[in-house]
Design a protein around this motif. Structure first.
Motif, PDB file in Angstrom:
ATOM      1  N   VAL A 176       0.864  -1.037   0.217  1.00 10.72           N
ATOM      2  CA  VAL A 176      -0.342  -0.161  -0.040  1.00 10.72           C
ATOM      3  C   VAL A 176       0.853   1.174  -0.101  1.00 10.72           C
ATOM      4  O   VAL A 176       1.897   1.100   0.752  1.00 10.72           O
ATOM      5  CB  VAL A 176      -0.639  -0.303   1.212  1.00 10.72           C
ATOM      6  N   ARG A 177       0.838   2.299  -0.762  1.00  9.52           N
ATOM      7  CA  ARG A 177       1.394   3.339  -1.138  1.00  9.52           C
ATOM      8  C   ARG A 177       0.836   4.460   0.159  1.00  9.52           C
ATOM      9  O   ARG A 177       0.172   5.076   0.009  1.00  9.52           O
ATOM     10  CB  ARG A 177       1.054   4.095  -2.517  1.00  9.52           C
ATOM     11  N   THR A 178       1.553   5.074   1.322  1.00 12.69           N
ATOM     12  CA  THR A 178       1.456   5.218   1.770  1.00 12.69           C
ATOM     13  C   THR A 178       2.663   6.475   1.950  1.00 12.69           C
ATOM     14  O   THR A 178       2.104   7.590   2.926  1.00 12.69           O
ATOM     15  CB  THR A 178       1.843   5.116   3.424  1.00 12.69           C
ATOM     16  N   GLY A 179       3.353   6.788   1.195  1.00 11.39           N
ATOM     17  CA  GLY A 179       3.889   8.061   0.680  1.00 11.39           C
ATOM     18  C   GLY A 179       5.709   6.729   0.868  1.00 11.39           C
ATOM     19  O   GLY A 179       5.919   6.997   1.624  1.00 11.39           O
ATOM     20  N   LEU A 180       6.676   8.022   0.189  1.00 14.08           N
ATOM     21  CA  LEU A 180       7.649   7.167  -0.392  1.00 14.08           C
ATOM     22  C   LEU A 180       8.219   7.010   1.634  1.00 14.08           C
ATOM     23  O   LEU A 180       8.689   8.757   1.899  1.00 14.08           O
ATOM     24  CB  LEU A 180       8.558   7.629  -1.078  1.00 14.08           C
ATOM     25  N   ARG A 260       8.259  -0.036  12.048  1.00 12.94           N
ATOM     26  CA  ARG A 260       7.367  -0.573  11.638  1.00 12.94           C
ATOM     27  C   ARG A 260       6.161   0.409  10.875  1.00 12.94           C
ATOM     28  O   ARG A 260       6.112   1.575  10.727  1.00 12.94           O
ATOM     29  CB  ARG A 260       6.967  -1.181  12.801  1.00 12.94           C
ATOM     30  N   ARG A 261       4.774  -0.415  10.761  1.00 16.40           N
ATOM     31  CA  ARG A 261       3.940   0.569  10.105  1.00 16.40           C
ATOM     32  C   ARG A 261       2.622   0.360  10.921  1.00 16.40           C
ATOM     33  O   ARG A 261       2.388  -0.699  11.140  1.00 16.40           O
ATOM     34  CB  ARG A 261       3.697   0.149   8.489  1.00 16.40           C
ATOM     35  N   ILE A 262       2.064   1.972  11.190  1.00 11.38           N
ATOM     36  CA  ILE A 262       0.443   1.217  11.356  1.00 11.38           C
ATOM     37  C   ILE A 262      -0.791   1.873  10.870  1.00 11.38           C
ATOM     38  O   ILE A 262       0.000   3.309  10.711  1.00 11.38           O
ATOM     39  CB  ILE A 262       0.493   1.871  13.175  1.00 11.38           C
ATOM     40  N   GLY A 263      -1.053   1.205  10.178  1.00 14.28           N
ATOM     41  CA  GLY A 263      -1.875   1.937   9.290  1.00 14.28           C
ATOM     42  C   GLY A 263      -1.150   2.050   8.194  1.00 14.28           C
ATOM     43  O   GLY A 263      -0.532   1.673   7.068  1.00 14.28           O
ATOM     44  N   ARG A 288      15.837  -4.566   6.550  1.00 11.00           N
ATOM     45  CA  ARG A 288      15.302  -5.236   6.464  1.00 11.00           C
ATOM     46  C   ARG A 288      13.899  -5.201   7.412  1.00 11.00           C
ATOM     47  O   ARG A 288      12.780  -5.458   5.997  1.00 11.00           O
ATOM     48  CB  ARG A 288      15.813  -6.525   7.043  1.00 11.00           C
ATOM     49  N   SER A 289      14.001  -3.632   8.050  1.00 12.76           N
ATOM     50  CA  SER A 289      12.974  -3.389   8.808  1.00 12.76           C
ATOM     51  C   SER A 289      12.113  -3.321   7.767  1.00 12.76           C
ATOM     52  O   SER A 289      10.496  -2.834   7.763  1.00 12.76           O
ATOM     53  CB  SER A 289      12.905  -2.774   9.920  1.00 12.76           C
ATOM     54  N   VAL A 290      13.188  -2.191   6.825  1.00 13.81           N
ATOM     55  CA  VAL A 290      12.199  -1.456   5.856  1.00 13.81           C
ATOM     56  C   VAL A 290      11.399  -2.654   4.602  1.00 13.81           C
ATOM     57  O   VAL A 290      10.506  -2.118   3.831  1.00 13.81           O
ATOM     58  CB  VAL A 290      13.187  -0.590   5.498  1.00 13.81           C
ATOM     59  N   ALA A 291      11.945  -2.819   4.142  1.00 15.68           N
ATOM     60  CA  ALA A 291      11.654  -4.108   3.253  1.00 15.68           C
ATOM     61  C   ALA A 291      10.628  -5.039   3.497  1.00 15.68           C
ATOM     62  O   ALA A 291       9.758  -4.725   2.584  1.00 15.68           O
ATOM     63  CB  ALA A 291      13.152  -4.949   3.005  1.00 15.68           C
ATOM     64  N   LYS A 292      10.477  -5.729   4.960  1.00 13.23           N
ATOM     65  CA  LYS A 292       9.211  -5.596   5.186  1.00 13.23           C
ATOM     66  C   LYS A 292       8.006  -4.878   5.788  1.00 13.23           C
ATOM     67  O   LYS A 292       6.465  -5.420   4.964  1.00 13.23           O
ATOM     68  CB  LYS A 292       9.438  -6.928   6.589  1.00 13.23           C
ATOM     69  N   CYS A 293       7.787  -3.394   5.832  1.00 12.85           N
ATOM     70  CA  CYS A 293       7.123  -3.217   6.652  1.00 12.85           C
ATOM     71  C   CYS A 293       6.647  -2.217   5.737  1.00 12.85           C
ATOM     72  O   CYS A 293       5.658  -1.430   5.055  1.00 12.85           O
ATOM     73  CB  CYS A 293       7.811  -1.971   7.782  1.00 12.85           C
ATOM     74  N   ALA A 294       8.010  -2.005   4.411  1.00 10.34           N
ATOM     75  CA  ALA A 294       7.332  -0.904   3.753  1.00 10.34           C
ATOM     76  C   ALA A 294       7.020  -0.704   2.004  1.00 10.34           C
ATOM     77  O   ALA A 294       6.715  -0.286   0.403  1.00 10.34           O
ATOM     78  CB  ALA A 294       8.380   0.306   3.252  1.00 10.34           C
ATOM     79  N   GLY A 295       8.190  -1.981   1.789  1.00 14.70           N
ATOM     80  CA  GLY A 295       7.723  -2.981   0.140  1.00 14.70           C
ATOM     81  C   GLY A 295       8.336  -1.880  -1.082  1.00 14.70           C
ATOM     82  O   GLY A 295       9.622  -1.364  -0.799  1.00 14.70           O
ATOM     83  N   GLU A 316      17.208  -7.539   0.378  1.00 11.81           N
ATOM     84  CA  GLU A 316      16.232  -8.045   0.733  1.00 11.81           C
ATOM     85  C   GLU A 316      14.754  -7.423   0.382  1.00 11.81           C
ATOM     86  O   GLU A 316      13.938  -6.791  -0.245  1.00 11.81           O
ATOM     87  CB  GLU A 316      15.654  -8.517   2.323  1.00 11.81           C
ATOM     88  N   MET A 317      15.647  -5.334   0.567  1.00 11.53           N
ATOM     89  CA  MET A 317      14.641  -4.271  -0.448  1.00 11.53           C
ATOM     90  C   MET A 317      14.636  -4.583  -1.990  1.00 11.53           C
ATOM     91  O   MET A 317      13.045  -4.217  -1.914  1.00 11.53           O
ATOM     92  CB  MET A 317      15.300  -2.503  -0.006  1.00 11.53           C
ATOM     93  N   ARG A 318      15.422  -4.233  -2.265  1.00 12.28           N
ATOM     94  CA  ARG A 318      15.077  -4.785  -3.983  1.00 12.28           C
ATOM     95  C   ARG A 318      13.773  -5.656  -4.120  1.00 12.28           C
ATOM     96  O   ARG A 318      13.226  -5.880  -5.206  1.00 12.28           O
ATOM     97  CB  ARG A 318      16.448  -5.094  -4.369  1.00 12.28           C
ATOM     98  N   LYS A 319      14.184  -6.546  -3.710  1.00 11.99           N
ATOM     99  CA  LYS A 319      13.421  -7.969  -3.824  1.00 11.99           C
ATOM    100  C   LYS A 319      11.677  -7.718  -3.575  1.00 11.99           C
ATOM    101  O   LYS A 319      11.041  -8.792  -3.772  1.00 11.99           O
ATOM    102  CB  LYS A 319      13.849  -9.084  -2.681  1.00 11.99           C
ATOM    103  N   ALA A 320      11.932  -7.070  -2.740  1.00 13.42           N
ATOM    104  CA  ALA A 320      10.306  -6.186  -2.190  1.00 13.42           C
ATOM    105  C   ALA A 320       9.578  -5.259  -2.470  1.00 13.42           C
ATOM    106  O   ALA A 320       8.581  -5.053  -2.533  1.00 13.42           O
ATOM    107  CB  ALA A 320      10.755  -5.940  -0.704  1.00 13.42           C
TER     108      ALA A 320
END
Length: 366
Positions: A176-180, A260-263, A288-295, A316-320
């Protein structure tokens, strides 16, 4: 391997003697001269140019930072600051790094011989690192000078640890796009490189999270310095800080930084934990945390630095689906971290330092 010739500049005869003795005992390093102040140093340098300058800050006739700036403006040279630890030493050290020093090694005012003998490995590592650094001329129109770098104490590597042991369970990649969200990792040479990138951004730039390898207590002064010269707000990160446009959050020295992402919002956590890739904060932990929560809603940037921290996390970020960018070799002080990321296939493209701000401001869709 070429012998490293060092010029020691310190107003204390005891310090000159101690530093010269420690360095001359190391194969491949020679103290060519040891002098009491920058004016005497300039006389020596007119006759013979050293490979590395080992420089005190507080000296008579000319202080070390003024001398450092003069050198970097006229003829860049790898400089290691070795200065006494005082109440203001952290701020002075950050100022020296921003002025172009490759590394900072603190020492006490008393019991210098005993202390430096116990920390000889740190001093030697800093001198060797400086000798191999790609010190660049001052960028036009900048107050600083060449490319600096914090040299944190080198910890003993523990048993193999990865960012896996840091990330909390249950993080799932999102689309989900929430702003870069911009994540930056850097080490040796990163102090002034970050200054150049962040000071070029407008006040409404995307939210940024940064890991710069730095000792504890340095990052608050570093963030304050950046905040004073940037249009965006820069601060040392605290748990529950919201990542928002116009704000850059710097990981505190000695702590890991996660997102982390909330909403539809991103927040950060500042946590303890083991060293990862010999570092805390670790770039891999952040990426790794950015890859998982921001894709795909993220941009990962890996900049000048020694070692391989951040390469696996950037992959991991690139793969996401995130865009991934490396600082190019020519503009790096040490082309270690970007090189490892490129070799791993984690980097979409490499660009000069001066182009990184444009990558941050690039609109979605490329």
């Amino acid at each position: 391997m070429k012998n490293i010739e060092v010029l020691v500049v310190d107003d204390s005869a005891v310090v000159r003697q101690v530093l010269s003795g420690l360095l001359n005992a190391v194969p491949g390093i020679t103290v060519a001269h040891a002098v009491a102040d920058p004016l005497l140093a300039m006389e020596r340098m007119r006759l013979h140019w050293p490979d590395v300058l080992l420089l005190d800050i507080e000296m008579p006739r000319m202080d070390g930072i003024t001398f450092l700036r003069k050198i970097m403006q006229e003829r860049p040279l790898p400089v290691v600051i070795c200065s006494s630890m005082t109440a203001g030493s952290t701020q002075l050290s950050v100022e020296a790094l921003s002025a172009g020093a490759v590394a900072v090694v603190n020492r006490p005012r008393v019991n210098v011989r005993q202390y430096m003998q116990g920390h000889a490995d740190e001093l030697i590592a800093a001198v060797r690192l400086a000798a191999g650094a790609n010190v660049l001329p001052a960028a036009p129109g900048r107050r600083g000078v060449a490319t600096p770098s914090p040299m944190p104490p080198l910890p003993v590597a523990p048993a193999k640890l990865t960012a896996d042991v840091i990330l909390p369970p249950g993080l799932a990649a999102v689309n989900v796009r929430t702003g870069l969200l911009v994540a930056i990792g850097t080490s040796t040479g990163g102090t002034q490189a970050l200054e150049e990138v962040l000071s070029a951004l407008p006040a409404d730039a995307p939210g940024i999270v940064v890991v710069q390898h730095m000792p504890e207590k340095f990052t608050a002064a570093f963030a304050a310095r950046l905040d004073a010269i940037c249009a965006i707000t820069v601060k040392e990160a605290e748990t529950n800080d919201k990542v928002r446009p116009g704000l850059a959050l710097i990981a505190p020295g000695g702590k890991h930084l996660l997102v982390r992402r909330i909403g539809n919002q991103y927040y950060v956590d500042v946590i303890d934990g083991p060293l990862v890739n010999r570092h805390r904060p670790s770039v891999d932990v952040l990426f790794r945390s950015v890859a998982k929560c921001a894709g795909a809603n993220a941009l990962g940037i890996i900049m000048t630095g020694m070692g391989d921290d951040g390469a696996a996390g950037l992959l991991e970020m690139r793969k996401a689906g995130a865009r991934t960018v490396a600082q190019d070799e020519k503009s790096c002080v040490v082309y270690g971290m970007p090189m490892e990321a490129v070799k791993l296939g984690a980097v979409e493209k490499s660009v000069p330092l001066q182009a990184l701000d444009r990558e941050i401001l690039q609109q979605p869709g490329r």
